[in-house]
Design a protein around this motif. Structure first.
Motif, PDB file in Angstrom:
ATOM      1  N   ALA A 175      33.977  37.945  43.380  1.00  0.00           N
ATOM      2  CA  ALA A 175      32.820  36.912  43.180  1.00  0.00           C
ATOM      3  C   ALA A 175      33.768  35.605  42.572  1.00  0.00           C
ATOM      4  CB  ALA A 175      32.013  37.279  42.635  1.00  0.00           C
ATOM      5  N   LEU A 176      34.444  35.852  41.493  1.00  0.00           N
ATOM      6  CA  LEU A 176      35.303  34.649  40.814  1.00  0.00           C
ATOM      7  C   LEU A 176      36.040  34.045  41.674  1.00  0.00           C
ATOM      8  CD1 LEU A 176      36.033  36.228  37.263  1.00  0.00           C
ATOM      9  CD2 LEU A 176      34.201  34.297  37.821  1.00  0.00           C
ATOM     10  N   GLY A 177      36.698  34.736  42.530  1.00  0.00           N
ATOM     11  CA  GLY A 177      37.792  34.237  43.512  1.00  0.00           C
ATOM     12  C   GLY A 177      36.974  33.336  44.547  1.00  0.00           C
ATOM     13  N   PHE A 178      35.779  33.907  45.017  1.00  0.00           N
ATOM     14  CA  PHE A 178      34.988  33.158  46.069  1.00  0.00           C
ATOM     15  C   PHE A 178      34.556  31.923  45.513  1.00  0.00           C
ATOM     16  CE2 PHE A 178      31.255  32.682  48.574  1.00  0.00           C
ATOM     17  CZ  PHE A 178      31.886  32.796  49.875  1.00  0.00           C
ATOM     18  N   PHE A 179      34.073  31.977  44.317  1.00  0.00           N
ATOM     19  CA  PHE A 179      33.229  30.654  43.977  1.00  0.00           C
ATOM     20  C   PHE A 179      34.242  29.656  43.368  1.00  0.00           C
ATOM     21  CE2 PHE A 179      29.772  33.742  44.041  1.00  0.00           C
ATOM     22  CZ  PHE A 179      28.832  32.858  44.864  1.00  0.00           C
ATOM     23  N   VAL A 180      35.153  30.345  42.692  1.00  0.00           N
ATOM     24  CA  VAL A 180      36.237  29.357  41.833  1.00  0.00           C
ATOM     25  C   VAL A 180      37.334  28.777  42.669  1.00  0.00           C
ATOM     26  CG1 VAL A 180      37.749  29.391  39.947  1.00  0.00           C
ATOM     27  CG2 VAL A 180      35.584  30.356  39.819  1.00  0.00           C
ATOM     28  N   TYR A 181      38.009  29.862  43.469  1.00  0.00           N
ATOM     29  CA  TYR A 181      39.204  29.658  44.193  1.00  0.00           C
ATOM     30  C   TYR A 181      39.334  30.287  45.442  1.00  0.00           C
ATOM     31  CZ  TYR A 181      44.229  29.107  45.341  1.00  0.00           C
ATOM     32  OH  TYR A 181      45.329  29.054  46.115  1.00  0.00           O
ATOM     33  N   SER A 182      39.217  29.480  46.687  1.00  0.00           N
ATOM     34  CA  SER A 182      39.247  30.098  47.981  1.00  0.00           C
ATOM     35  C   SER A 182      40.482  30.786  48.353  1.00  0.00           C
ATOM     36  CB  SER A 182      38.608  28.991  48.889  1.00  0.00           C
ATOM     37  OG  SER A 182      38.753  29.667  49.934  1.00  0.00           O
ATOM     38  N   ALA A 183      41.047  31.922  48.282  1.00  0.00           N
ATOM     39  CA  ALA A 183      42.228  32.438  48.579  1.00  0.00           C
ATOM     40  C   ALA A 183      42.322  33.153  49.946  1.00  0.00           C
ATOM     41  CB  ALA A 183      42.667  33.487  47.517  1.00  0.00           C
ATOM     42  N   GLY A 184      41.183  32.923  50.732  1.00  0.00           N
ATOM     43  CA  GLY A 184      41.216  33.549  52.040  1.00  0.00           C
ATOM     44  C   GLY A 184      40.986  34.879  52.099  1.00  0.00           C
ATOM     45  N   GLY A 185      41.961  35.523  52.715  1.00  0.00           N
ATOM     46  CA  GLY A 185      41.907  37.222  53.088  1.00  0.00           C
ATOM     47  C   GLY A 185      42.049  37.925  51.868  1.00  0.00           C
ATOM     48  N   ILE A 186      42.707  37.540  50.738  1.00  0.00           N
ATOM     49  CA  ILE A 186      42.885  38.265  49.596  1.00  0.00           C
ATOM     50  C   ILE A 186      41.685  38.585  49.080  1.00  0.00           C
ATOM     51  CG2 ILE A 186      43.998  38.512  47.368  1.00  0.00           C
ATOM     52  CD1 ILE A 186      46.237  36.943  48.432  1.00  0.00           C
ATOM     53  N   ILE A 187      40.756  37.762  48.968  1.00  0.00           N
ATOM     54  CA  ILE A 187      39.404  37.954  48.332  1.00  0.00           C
ATOM     55  C   ILE A 187      38.552  38.848  48.897  1.00  0.00           C
ATOM     56  CG2 ILE A 187      37.396  36.834  47.506  1.00  0.00           C
ATOM     57  CD1 ILE A 187      40.069  35.994  45.841  1.00  0.00           C
ATOM     58  N   HIS A 188      38.442  38.871  50.340  1.00  0.00           N
ATOM     59  CA  HIS A 188      37.712  39.636  51.128  1.00  0.00           C
ATOM     60  C   HIS A 188      38.335  41.061  50.930  1.00  0.00           C
ATOM     61  CE1 HIS A 188      35.235  36.500  52.432  1.00  0.00           C
ATOM     62  NE2 HIS A 188      36.130  35.642  52.637  1.00  0.00           N
ATOM     63  N   THR A 189      39.496  41.362  51.138  1.00  0.00           N
ATOM     64  CA  THR A 189      40.110  42.352  50.809  1.00  0.00           C
ATOM     65  C   THR A 189      39.864  43.117  49.585  1.00  0.00           C
ATOM     66  OG1 THR A 189      42.316  41.793  52.129  1.00  0.00           O
ATOM     67  CG2 THR A 189      42.487  43.851  50.761  1.00  0.00           C
ATOM     68  N   LEU A 190      39.523  42.503  48.544  1.00  0.00           N
ATOM     69  CA  LEU A 190      39.282  43.133  47.352  1.00  0.00           C
ATOM     70  C   LEU A 190      37.901  43.480  47.389  1.00  0.00           C
ATOM     71  CD1 LEU A 190      40.131  40.410  44.471  1.00  0.00           C
ATOM     72  CD2 LEU A 190      41.289  42.697  44.908  1.00  0.00           C
ATOM     73  N   LEU A 191      37.026  42.928  48.041  1.00  0.00           N
ATOM     74  CA  LEU A 191      35.593  43.134  48.424  1.00  0.00           C
ATOM     75  C   LEU A 191      35.431  44.351  49.159  1.00  0.00           C
ATOM     76  CD1 LEU A 191      32.406  42.838  48.209  1.00  0.00           C
ATOM     77  CD2 LEU A 191      32.771  41.202  50.256  1.00  0.00           C
ATOM     78  N   VAL A 192      36.162  44.601  50.489  1.00  0.00           N
ATOM     79  CA  VAL A 192      36.296  45.768  51.141  1.00  0.00           C
ATOM     80  C   VAL A 192      36.789  46.937  50.170  1.00  0.00           C
ATOM     81  CG1 VAL A 192      37.376  46.939  53.055  1.00  0.00           C
ATOM     82  CG2 VAL A 192      36.549  44.361  53.274  1.00  0.00           C
ATOM     83  N   ILE A 193      37.757  46.852  49.394  1.00  0.00           N
ATOM     84  CA  ILE A 193      38.019  47.994  48.629  1.00  0.00           C
ATOM     85  C   ILE A 193      37.215  48.288  47.458  1.00  0.00           C
ATOM     86  CG2 ILE A 193      40.000  48.647  46.703  1.00  0.00           C
ATOM     87  CD1 ILE A 193      41.966  46.669  48.242  1.00  0.00           C
TER      88      ILE A 193
END
Length: 48
Positions: free
Chosen positions: A17-35
């Motif tokens: 959530a922090l990465g999605f709203f604060v800094y767009s890091a692409g695939g890494i953020i979505h990988t965290l969500l999947v994990i």
């Protein structure tokens, strides 16, 4: 062990959530969500 999975999942969801709203890091953020989702599902399956 079950409590540890939930703690890890919560930390990963917060990080996503922090990465999605604060800094767009692409695939890494979505990988965290999947994990995090996988950890929650494993916790539910093991509890049942």
């Amino acid at each position: 062990m079950r409590g540890l999975l939930y703690i890890i999942a919560v930390i990963l969801v917060i990080g996503w959530a922090l990465g999605f709203f604060v800094y767009s890091a692409g695939g890494i953020i979505h990988t965290l969500l999947v994990i995090a989702i996988i950890a929650l599902i494993l916790g539910v399956i093991r509890r049942a």
